[in-house]
Design an enzyme around this catalytic site. Structure first.
Site, PDB file in Angstrom:
ATOM      1  N   ARG A  82       0.763  -1.092  -0.099  1.00 36.27           N
ATOM      2  CA  ARG A  82       0.109   0.062  -0.034  1.00 36.27           C
ATOM      3  C   ARG A  82       0.810   1.392   0.004  1.00 36.27           C
ATOM      4  O   ARG A  82       0.495   2.294  -0.395  1.00 36.27           O
ATOM      5  CB  ARG A  82      -1.009  -0.133   1.204  1.00 36.27           C
ATOM      6  CG  ARG A  82      -2.132   1.095   1.144  1.00 36.27           C
ATOM      7  CD  ARG A  82      -3.068   0.868   2.231  1.00 36.27           C
ATOM      8  NE  ARG A  82      -4.099   2.156   1.785  1.00 36.27           N
ATOM      9  CZ  ARG A  82      -5.426   2.140   2.582  1.00 36.27           C
ATOM     10  NH1 ARG A  82      -5.668   1.296   3.207  1.00 36.27           N
ATOM     11  NH2 ARG A  82      -6.055   3.185   2.359  1.00 36.27           N
ATOM     12  N   HIS A 114       4.615  11.515  -2.944  1.00 34.60           N
ATOM     13  CA  HIS A 114       4.037  12.146  -1.968  1.00 34.60           C
ATOM     14  C   HIS A 114       5.152  12.568  -0.958  1.00 34.60           C
ATOM     15  O   HIS A 114       4.720  13.707  -0.236  1.00 34.60           O
ATOM     16  CB  HIS A 114       3.048  11.160  -1.299  1.00 34.60           C
ATOM     17  CG  HIS A 114       1.612  11.321  -1.974  1.00 34.60           C
ATOM     18  ND1 HIS A 114       1.463  10.801  -3.192  1.00 34.60           N
ATOM     19  CD2 HIS A 114       0.543  11.418  -1.454  1.00 34.60           C
ATOM     20  CE1 HIS A 114       0.184  10.827  -3.669  1.00 34.60           C
ATOM     21  NE2 HIS A 114      -0.384  11.166  -2.427  1.00 34.60           N
ATOM     22  N   HIS A 143       4.741  16.303  -0.063  1.00 34.90           N
ATOM     23  CA  HIS A 143       4.436  16.773   1.315  1.00 34.90           C
ATOM     24  C   HIS A 143       5.260  18.041   1.562  1.00 34.90           C
ATOM     25  O   HIS A 143       5.030  18.783   2.396  1.00 34.90           O
ATOM     26  CB  HIS A 143       4.404  15.627   2.292  1.00 34.90           C
ATOM     27  CG  HIS A 143       3.178  14.516   2.211  1.00 34.90           C
ATOM     28  ND1 HIS A 143       3.493  13.307   2.559  1.00 34.90           N
ATOM     29  CD2 HIS A 143       2.119  15.089   1.746  1.00 34.90           C
ATOM     30  CE1 HIS A 143       2.183  12.761   2.380  1.00 34.90           C
ATOM     31  NE2 HIS A 143       1.321  13.589   1.724  1.00 34.90           N
TER      32      HIS A 143
HETATM   33  N1  LIG Z   1      -8.289   8.953   3.440  1.00 36.52           N
HETATM   34  C1  LIG Z   1      -7.341   8.711   2.644  1.00 36.52           C
HETATM   35  O1  LIG Z   1      -7.003   7.773   1.931  1.00 36.52           O
HETATM   36  C2  LIG Z   1      -7.037  10.058   1.698  1.00 36.52           C
HETATM   37  C3  LIG Z   1      -6.136  10.024   0.591  1.00 36.52           C
HETATM   38  C4  LIG Z   1      -5.817  11.167  -0.114  1.00 36.52           C
HETATM   39  C5  LIG Z   1      -6.437  12.525   0.467  1.00 36.52           C
HETATM   40  N2  LIG Z   1      -7.122  12.288   1.811  1.00 36.52           N
HETATM   41  C6  LIG Z   1      -7.318  13.580   2.254  1.00 36.52           C
HETATM   42  O2  LIG Z   1      -8.371  14.434   1.618  1.00 36.52           O
HETATM   43  C7  LIG Z   1      -8.588  15.863   1.589  1.00 36.52           C
HETATM   44  C8  LIG Z   1      -8.363  16.496   0.332  1.00 36.52           C
HETATM   45  O3  LIG Z   1      -9.584  16.131  -0.431  1.00 36.52           O
HETATM   46  P1  LIG Z   1      -9.965  17.081  -1.483  1.00 36.52           P
HETATM   47  O4  LIG Z   1      -9.044  17.240  -2.770  1.00 36.52           O
HETATM   48  O5  LIG Z   1     -11.419  16.497  -1.922  1.00 36.52           O
HETATM   49  O6  LIG Z   1     -10.309  18.435  -0.896  1.00 36.52           O
HETATM   50  P2  LIG Z   1     -11.342  19.053  -0.310  1.00 36.52           P
HETATM   51  O7  LIG Z   1     -12.432  18.065   0.555  1.00 36.52           O
HETATM   52  O8  LIG Z   1     -10.971  20.235   0.571  1.00 36.52           O
HETATM   53  O9  LIG Z   1     -12.478  19.776  -1.598  1.00 36.52           O
HETATM   54  C9  LIG Z   1     -11.947  20.621  -2.122  1.00 36.52           C
HETATM   55  C10 LIG Z   1     -12.807  21.950  -2.213  1.00 36.52           C
HETATM   56  O10 LIG Z   1     -13.709  21.314  -3.098  1.00 36.52           O
HETATM   57  C11 LIG Z   1     -15.171  21.839  -2.763  1.00 36.52           C
HETATM   58  N3  LIG Z   1     -16.072  20.844  -3.305  1.00 36.52           N
HETATM   59  C12 LIG Z   1     -16.049  19.469  -3.059  1.00 36.52           C
HETATM   60  N4  LIG Z   1     -16.843  18.826  -3.950  1.00 36.52           N
HETATM   61  C13 LIG Z   1     -17.386  19.797  -4.789  1.00 36.52           C
HETATM   62  C14 LIG Z   1     -18.268  19.949  -5.899  1.00 36.52           C
HETATM   63  N5  LIG Z   1     -18.831  18.662  -6.320  1.00 36.52           N
HETATM   64  N6  LIG Z   1     -18.649  21.194  -6.410  1.00 36.52           N
HETATM   65  C15 LIG Z   1     -18.016  22.246  -5.955  1.00 36.52           C
HETATM   66  N7  LIG Z   1     -17.078  22.357  -4.955  1.00 36.52           N
HETATM   67  C16 LIG Z   1     -16.833  21.074  -4.651  1.00 36.52           C
HETATM   68  C17 LIG Z   1     -15.087  21.591  -1.298  1.00 36.52           C
HETATM   69  O11 LIG Z   1     -15.909  22.279  -0.602  1.00 36.52           O
HETATM   70  C18 LIG Z   1     -13.387  22.224  -1.161  1.00 36.52           C
HETATM   71  O12 LIG Z   1     -13.618  23.629  -1.081  1.00 36.52           O
HETATM   72  C19 LIG Z   1      -6.968  16.024   2.534  1.00 36.52           C
HETATM   73  O13 LIG Z   1      -7.249  16.435   3.680  1.00 36.52           O
HETATM   74  C20 LIG Z   1      -6.353  14.686   2.387  1.00 36.52           C
HETATM   75  O14 LIG Z   1      -5.314  14.287   3.626  1.00 36.52           O
HETATM   76  C21 LIG Z   1      -7.031  11.302   2.182  1.00 36.52           C
HETATM   77 ZN   LIG Z   2      -2.349  11.945  -2.424  1.00 35.57          ZN
END
Ligand SMILES: NC(=O)c1ccc[n+]([C@@H]2O[C@H](COP(=O)([O-])OP(=O)(O)OC[C@H]3O[C@@H](n4cnc5c(N)ncnc54)[C@H](O)[C@@H]3O)[C@@H](O)[C@H]2O)c1
Ligand SMILES: [Zn+2]
Length: 364
Positions: A242, A249, A253
């Site tokens: 994994r 990254h 990061h």
């Molecule tokens: N759990 C995991 O395995 C994993 C993997 C990768 C990233 N992450 C986490 O994910 C986060 C980043 O996620 P992200 O990139 O989705 O960012 P995010 O959740 O901040 O979303 C990005 C922006 O887009 C907006 N948005 C979302 N969907 C929308 C839509 N359909 N229409 C209009 N606006 C919309 C949100 O409100 C936000 O302003 C980080 O915190 C990261 O650590 C977790």
């Molecule tokens: Zn990533």
């Protein structure tokens, strides 16, 4: 309205779950309702997404007891403090252990809702409805949940798998273009790390992806999710393979941390991180330099950056990278390529090659 693709994340102990991918799934109760066991539902979303999609979701849940929590929007709110608003809602409305949480949003909402589900009354069910491309191809699949701590990103968390992931490609129409590109960075990553055919397919289809061509988008999301699901099935808790998902990254990061979180989007930083990882692989004689150029051309077509900010030195990278969790016993463990579509974990890159790889992809 039919679902175009269904995949399965295969896990032990009856925890396998489906990923549904298609257009308009948010208007079709048949994907959602079989995965809700009790009578109570708590939707976790944010103030940006709620006005766009919350009503549609609630209307699928007519006869359930439904509460909603609207989190403030942004990575800076992905904290234990904000978590309390989810717990408050669950407790004030007496949600019991059969409640189902639904994450409606991007990775921030998904990670927080998942962590609430992992911890509320020692664990309740949850469903992911990811609304960014990044969350559709990455964070909603695999069960990593959690929040940030002032001393480290994603440092508080738990593994907790969802009951289902429902991906409606329509929602990407409202997603800002920059967020779409950031998600494409992770799509490219799957090709590079384990699926050469997919990588070439992305090269051929990048214009259609940017233009949100429905069938091409569905295919890209499905192939990305399949790659992630296969890896998660082999190594759910990141004991081995994994880790390959972290291609680009460790360097990425460092860029995110140096610029202050939120200035560069995660996918943008990973884009440059992948370029540096391929450069290093080329310097170590594993792939040709043409492959590095080829990747840069693809990322540029996806409107992604290919060089780190000119205010960042290799020294700063190294300092930040040694704080990264991928360092084990003082040796820098990096995800590099043996070939396109074949990533490996290595700890034998020389310091001079690392510095050169970083320096050759820093903006002038
Ligand atoms: N759990 C995991 O395995 C994993 C993997 C990768 C990233 N992450 C986490 O994910 C986060 C980043 O996620 P992200 O990139 O989705 O960012 P995010 O959740 O901040 O979303 C990005 C922006 O887009 C907006 N948005 C979302 N969907 C929308 C839509 N359909 N229409 C209009 N606006 C919309 C949100 O409100 C936000 O302003 C980080 O915190 C990261 O650590 C977790
Ligand atoms: Zn990533």
């Amino acid at each position: 309205m039919s679902c175009q693709q269904t995949l399965t994340v295969n896990l032990s102990d009856n925890r396998s779950y489906p990923i549904y991918i298609g257009q308009d799934l948010l208007n079709d109760a048949s994907y959602l309702r079989p995965h809700i066991k009790g009578q109570q539902v708590c939707i976790v979303t944010n103030t940006t997404i709620a006005p766009l999609y919350l009503d549609a979701l609630i209307s699928l849940l007519g006869d359930y007891h439904v509460d909603s929590v609207l989190l403030p929007d942004g990575e800076s709110y992905k904290s234990l403090e904000t978590m309390n608003s989810i717990y408050n809602c669950l407790l004030e409305n007496t949600h019991n252990r059969t409640t189902t949480l639904i994450a409606l949003g991007g990775g921030v909402v998904g990670d927080m809702c998942g962590y609430a589900a992992a911890t509320y009354q020692r664990g309740v069910n949850f469903i992911q409805i990811p609304t960014t491309l990044l969350s559709q191809v990455d964070s909603s699949v695999g069960g990593k949940t959690g929040v940030n701590h002032p001393l480290g990103k994603n440092m508080i968390g738990a593994f907790h798998q969802p009951q289902a992931v429902i991906i409606d490609t329509n929602v990407l129409k409202t997603l800002p273009a920059r967020e779409l590109s950031a998600g494409l960075s992770e799509v490219v990553k799957y090709g590079l790390l384990g699926d050469k055919k997919f990588y070439h397919w992305i090269e051929e289809n990048i214009e259609s992806l940017i233009a949100l061509d429905e069938s091409v988008l569905t295919e890209a999301i499905a192939r990305s999710c399949q790659n992630k699901a296969d890896i998660v099935a082999l190594d759910e808790r990141e004991g081995g393979v994994r880790a390959l998902l972290n291609l680009g990254h460790t360097f990425g990061h460092a860029i995110e941390a140096a610029q202050g979180y939120g200035v560069w989007l995660h996918g943008e930083a990973v884009s440059v991180g992948m370029v540096i990882a391929l450069e290093l692989s080329a310097l170590m004689g594993k792939i040709s330099h043409d492959e590095v150029d080829r990747l840069c051309r693809l990322l540029k077509k996806a409107d992604l950056p290919t060089s780190s900010p000119n205010n960042m030195t290799a020294k700063q990278f190294l300092q930040l990278m040694s704080l990264d969790k991928k360092v084990l016993d003082g040796r820098l463990r990096l995800i590099l390529l043996d070939a396109i579509g074949q990533a490996v974990v290595r700890d034998d890159a020389s310091m001079s090659n690392i510095v050169q790889a970083i320096a050759s992809h820093t903006a002038k």
